[in-house]
Write a protein that holds these residues in place. Structure first.
Motif, PDB file in Angstrom:
ATOM      1  N   ALA A 157     -17.803 -40.632  76.003  1.00  0.00           N
ATOM      2  CA  ALA A 157     -17.174 -40.181  75.823  1.00  0.00           C
ATOM      3  C   ALA A 157     -16.295 -40.413  74.718  1.00  0.00           C
ATOM      4  O   ALA A 157     -15.580 -39.529  73.778  1.00  0.00           O
ATOM      5  N   GLN A 158     -16.198 -41.429  74.316  1.00  0.00           N
ATOM      6  CA  GLN A 158     -15.202 -41.751  72.578  1.00  0.00           C
ATOM      7  C   GLN A 158     -16.521 -41.209  71.662  1.00  0.00           C
ATOM      8  O   GLN A 158     -15.803 -40.598  70.682  1.00  0.00           O
ATOM      9  N   LEU A 159     -17.670 -40.768  71.610  1.00  0.00           N
ATOM     10  CA  LEU A 159     -18.866 -40.749  70.709  1.00  0.00           C
ATOM     11  C   LEU A 159     -18.692 -38.665  71.179  1.00  0.00           C
ATOM     12  O   LEU A 159     -18.573 -38.050  69.672  1.00  0.00           O
ATOM     13  N   HIS A 160     -18.028 -38.398  71.465  1.00  0.00           N
ATOM     14  CA  HIS A 160     -18.081 -36.876  72.095  1.00  0.00           C
ATOM     15  C   HIS A 160     -16.815 -36.060  71.667  1.00  0.00           C
ATOM     16  O   HIS A 160     -16.295 -35.715  71.109  1.00  0.00           O
ATOM     17  N   ALA A 161     -15.867 -37.745  71.513  1.00  0.00           N
ATOM     18  CA  ALA A 161     -14.416 -37.448  71.159  1.00  0.00           C
ATOM     19  C   ALA A 161     -14.562 -36.983  69.770  1.00  0.00           C
ATOM     20  O   ALA A 161     -13.596 -37.577  68.617  1.00  0.00           O
ATOM     21  N   GLY A 162     -15.158 -37.744  68.813  1.00  0.00           N
ATOM     22  CA  GLY A 162     -15.795 -38.140  67.372  1.00  0.00           C
ATOM     23  C   GLY A 162     -14.436 -37.046  66.630  1.00  0.00           C
ATOM     24  O   GLY A 162     -14.830 -36.036  67.228  1.00  0.00           O
ATOM     25  N   THR A 163     -14.269 -37.882  65.853  1.00  0.00           N
ATOM     26  CA  THR A 163     -13.654 -36.984  64.982  1.00  0.00           C
ATOM     27  C   THR A 163     -14.496 -36.901  62.754  1.00  0.00           C
ATOM     28  O   THR A 163     -13.883 -35.856  62.070  1.00  0.00           O
ATOM     29  N   ILE A 219     -19.071 -33.416  76.208  1.00  0.00           N
ATOM     30  CA  ILE A 219     -17.471 -33.442  77.063  1.00  0.00           C
ATOM     31  C   ILE A 219     -16.237 -33.174  76.628  1.00  0.00           C
ATOM     32  O   ILE A 219     -16.399 -33.468  75.782  1.00  0.00           O
ATOM     33  N   GLU A 220     -15.805 -32.052  77.131  1.00  0.00           N
ATOM     34  CA  GLU A 220     -14.410 -31.950  76.299  1.00  0.00           C
ATOM     35  C   GLU A 220     -13.380 -31.832  76.540  1.00  0.00           C
ATOM     36  O   GLU A 220     -12.565 -32.729  75.988  1.00  0.00           O
ATOM     37  N   ARG A 221     -13.107 -32.716  77.955  1.00  0.00           N
ATOM     38  CA  ARG A 221     -12.189 -34.008  78.315  1.00  0.00           C
ATOM     39  C   ARG A 221     -12.336 -34.602  79.789  1.00  0.00           C
ATOM     40  O   ARG A 221     -13.406 -34.178  80.623  1.00  0.00           O
ATOM     41  N   LEU A 222     -11.814 -36.248  79.511  1.00  0.00           N
ATOM     42  CA  LEU A 222     -12.422 -36.934  80.620  1.00  0.00           C
ATOM     43  C   LEU A 222     -10.943 -37.417  81.200  1.00  0.00           C
ATOM     44  O   LEU A 222     -10.017 -37.482  80.125  1.00  0.00           O
ATOM     45  N   ARG A 251      -8.806 -43.303 102.676  1.00  0.00           N
ATOM     46  CA  ARG A 251      -8.206 -44.112 101.604  1.00  0.00           C
ATOM     47  C   ARG A 251      -7.652 -43.391 100.413  1.00  0.00           C
ATOM     48  O   ARG A 251      -9.210 -42.922  99.897  1.00  0.00           O
ATOM     49  N   SER A 252      -7.293 -43.903  99.556  1.00  0.00           N
ATOM     50  CA  SER A 252      -7.291 -43.203  97.535  1.00  0.00           C
ATOM     51  C   SER A 252      -7.827 -44.529  97.750  1.00  0.00           C
ATOM     52  O   SER A 252      -8.133 -45.340  97.468  1.00  0.00           O
ATOM     53  N   PHE A 253      -8.298 -43.727  96.126  1.00  0.00           N
ATOM     54  CA  PHE A 253      -9.522 -44.613  94.915  1.00  0.00           C
ATOM     55  C   PHE A 253      -9.610 -43.915  93.665  1.00  0.00           C
ATOM     56  O   PHE A 253      -9.714 -42.301  93.869  1.00  0.00           O
ATOM     57  N   PRO A 254      -9.292 -45.047  92.519  1.00  0.00           N
ATOM     58  CA  PRO A 254      -9.553 -44.100  91.427  1.00  0.00           C
ATOM     59  C   PRO A 254     -11.092 -44.085  90.755  1.00  0.00           C
ATOM     60  O   PRO A 254     -11.981 -44.480  91.336  1.00  0.00           O
ATOM     61  N   ASN A 255     -10.709 -42.462  90.425  1.00  0.00           N
ATOM     62  CA  ASN A 255     -12.290 -42.436  89.986  1.00  0.00           C
ATOM     63  C   ASN A 255     -12.087 -41.102  88.092  1.00  0.00           C
ATOM     64  O   ASN A 255     -10.635 -41.676  87.808  1.00  0.00           O
ATOM     65  N   ILE A 256     -12.556 -40.816  87.242  1.00  0.00           N
ATOM     66  CA  ILE A 256     -12.839 -40.261  86.791  1.00  0.00           C
ATOM     67  C   ILE A 256     -13.623 -38.812  86.342  1.00  0.00           C
ATOM     68  O   ILE A 256     -14.574 -38.962  87.685  1.00  0.00           O
ATOM     69  N   ALA A 257     -12.924 -37.925  86.060  1.00  0.00           N
ATOM     70  CA  ALA A 257     -12.905 -36.466  86.075  1.00  0.00           C
ATOM     71  C   ALA A 257     -13.300 -35.744  84.929  1.00  0.00           C
ATOM     72  O   ALA A 257     -12.469 -35.885  83.979  1.00  0.00           O
ATOM     73  N   LEU A 258     -14.327 -35.785  84.907  1.00  0.00           N
ATOM     74  CA  LEU A 258     -14.735 -34.766  83.357  1.00  0.00           C
ATOM     75  C   LEU A 258     -15.222 -32.956  83.815  1.00  0.00           C
ATOM     76  O   LEU A 258     -15.140 -32.282  83.990  1.00  0.00           O
ATOM     77  N   ASP A 259     -14.362 -32.735  82.692  1.00  0.00           N
ATOM     78  CA  ASP A 259     -14.581 -31.117  81.847  1.00  0.00           C
ATOM     79  C   ASP A 259     -15.718 -30.518  81.466  1.00  0.00           C
ATOM     80  O   ASP A 259     -15.777 -31.879  79.524  1.00  0.00           O
ATOM     81  N   LEU A 260     -16.772 -30.515  81.441  1.00  0.00           N
ATOM     82  CA  LEU A 260     -17.824 -30.181  80.364  1.00  0.00           C
ATOM     83  C   LEU A 260     -17.867 -28.908  80.398  1.00  0.00           C
ATOM     84  O   LEU A 260     -18.040 -27.740  81.165  1.00  0.00           O
TER      85      LEU A 260
END
Length: 457
Positions: free
Chosen positions: A140-146, A185-188, A200-209
């Motif tokens: 995601a860091q590279l996909h958000a590259g400027t 990766i458009e958004r994370l 139970r609740s748990f953390p995760n990541i979600a990506l808009d591709l």
């Protein structure tokens, strides 16, 4: 004989050669067998996934799909280190199970995929604790590259979806995947999810591709991935077989995404069956549950419709604020009022939303006259939303399109799919528990106010 066996020979004629294109199109079904040969282009009448992604004469290791998120090894090229590719596999038939308690969303016709990471209820630590999520966070860091120099290093996400084929009248659930394209990766974002079994609740990541356009062939040449795995080529040289859309994104960045996203043109007018869930599916069962639940309490359906409208409109990226329900008598074609804020937090404008809800038999349709009641109440700059368990008649849709009325139509199929997603997110998948909240909360949601007042809340 396979009932849905494809004709794959016309575009992959090279028997294991790497100097000819190895094309795969969106929606191609590939045979994925863990121990399959990397030499044969076909396997059991389908394109052989391992030949397609890692032909034997190149000497590369297979890109496996045993996990949901699968990254190839680092390549130490002469201009630096790069990750060639990340292969994503979504298994719809596992959704809701402990191993995959979330539901990925694929809208390939509009080039959008909502994909959830591999953090599970039993995982200890933050969302980056799992190997798959670490790979996605890194990418995601590279996909958000400027700069183009950053973006050219970004690993493409190749999307695959497990699919069921039918052989000799028998459904075969495992061993085949559908190719769904290459994505950016458009958004994370970091999200909190709920395990449907334990609660139970748990953390995760979600990506808009953003699924990129494959051009006239609507697919991609896998030699692009070969090049990205070749240490003798620079990152810039590996673009030679990449889709034109990907090259444009490398040059221009995020601003290019709207123009390179995959789009499938289709008639905006949908038939009644297209607006209803496929018979026998979970969504069809959900819609039946909705209609039965609200058949003798139609007013409570208005609160559900308001919440569904909120969910659907938020998917477009706008900020939606729920308002109130109108009184049951004399509503004049308006059942709920809300607001959307267009623009950024620092520069935005509010828009009034007028909503109508109709709980009718799923086999019934909404007429042009019924939609016109909402249209008649719209003032300049306002929009309407019409939510129903049924369908919208052909003529109603045509009038909306021809007269360019700003009305969002939400038929039974979209309603059922959205309700299932809402129940999964907040009620452990229990649809009836979600519906009961609309009965319990109906009285407190009703107000006698002018629609304009929503602009000040």
């Amino acid at each position: 004989m396979d009932e849905n066996r494809p004709d794959v020979g016309w575009r992959n004629t090279a028997r294991g050669g790497t100097d000819e294109p190895r094309l795969t199109l969106v929606h191609d079904v590939l045979r994925y067998a863990q121990g399959a040969s990397q030499v044969d282009p076909e396997l059991d009448g389908y394109l052989n996934y391992h030949w397609l992604t890692s032909p034997a004469d190149l000497g590369h290791r297979k890109i496996m799909l045993e996990s949901g998120i699968n990254a190839s090894e680092w390549v130490h090229a002469r201009d630096g280190v790069r990750r060639p590719v990340i292969a994503i596999r979504s298994s719809p038939w596992k959704a809701g199970h402990e191993s995959n308690p979330w539901h990925d969303e694929f809208d390939l016709d509009h080039g959008h995929v909502r994909y959830f990471g591999d953090h599970k209820p039993t995982t200890v630590g933050f969302p980056g604790a799992t190997r798959g999520n670490r790979w996605l966070l890194e990418a995601a860091q590279l996909h958000a590259g400027t700069s183009p120099e950053e973006r050219v290093l970004a690993p493409p996400l190749l999307l695959f979806r497990s699919t069921t084929i039918h052989r000799a009248g028998r459904a075969v659930v495992k061993g085949h995947v559908e190719f769904c394209g290459a994505a950016i990766i458009e958004r994370l974002e970091h999200v909190i999810q709920r395990d449907p079994d334990s609660g139970r609740s748990f953390p995760n990541i979600a990506l808009d591709l953003a699924v990129v356009s494959g051009g006239s062939v609507d697919g991609m040449d896998m030699r692009w991935i070969d090049d990205r795995r070749d240490p003798t080529l620079t990152a810039q040289q590996t673009l030679r077989h990449s889709p034109d859309a990907w090259q444009r994104w490398v040059r221009q960045g995020r601003v290019a995404i709207p123009g390179i996203r995959r789009r499938v043109l289709s008639s905006p007018v949908k038939s009644a069956p297209q607006q209803q869930p496929v018979p026998g599916t979970v969504e069809a069962e959900t819609l039946h549950t909705l209609y039965t639940f609200y058949d003798d309490r139609k007013h409570a359906f208005e609160l559900l419709a308001s919440r569904v409208a909120s969910e659907v409109l938020r998917e477009s990226g706008v900020r939606y604020k729920e308002g109130w329900l109108s009184r049951s008598s004399g509503d004049g074609g308006v059942d709920f009022i809300a607001r959307i804020d267009m623009g950024s937090l620092s520069a935005s404008t509010p828009v009034v939303v007028l909503g109508q809800a109709k709980c009718i038999k799923p086999s019934s349709s909404i007429s042009p006259e019924q939609v016109a009641r909402v249209v008649a109440r719209l003032k300049r700059g306002w929009i309407g939303v019409y939510v129903t368990t049924g369908s919208f008649s052909k003529q109603a849709q045509i009038e909306i399109i021809d007269d360019q009325y700003p009305v969002v139509l939400i038929p039974g199929a979209v309603l059922a799919e959205t309700v299932r997603r809402m129940a999964q997110a907040n009620h452990g998948g229990d649809v009836e528990a979600l519906l009961q909240t609309t009965v319990d909360g109906y009285s407190d949601s009703v107000a006698h106010r002018r629609p304009e007042e929503v602009l000040s809340i």
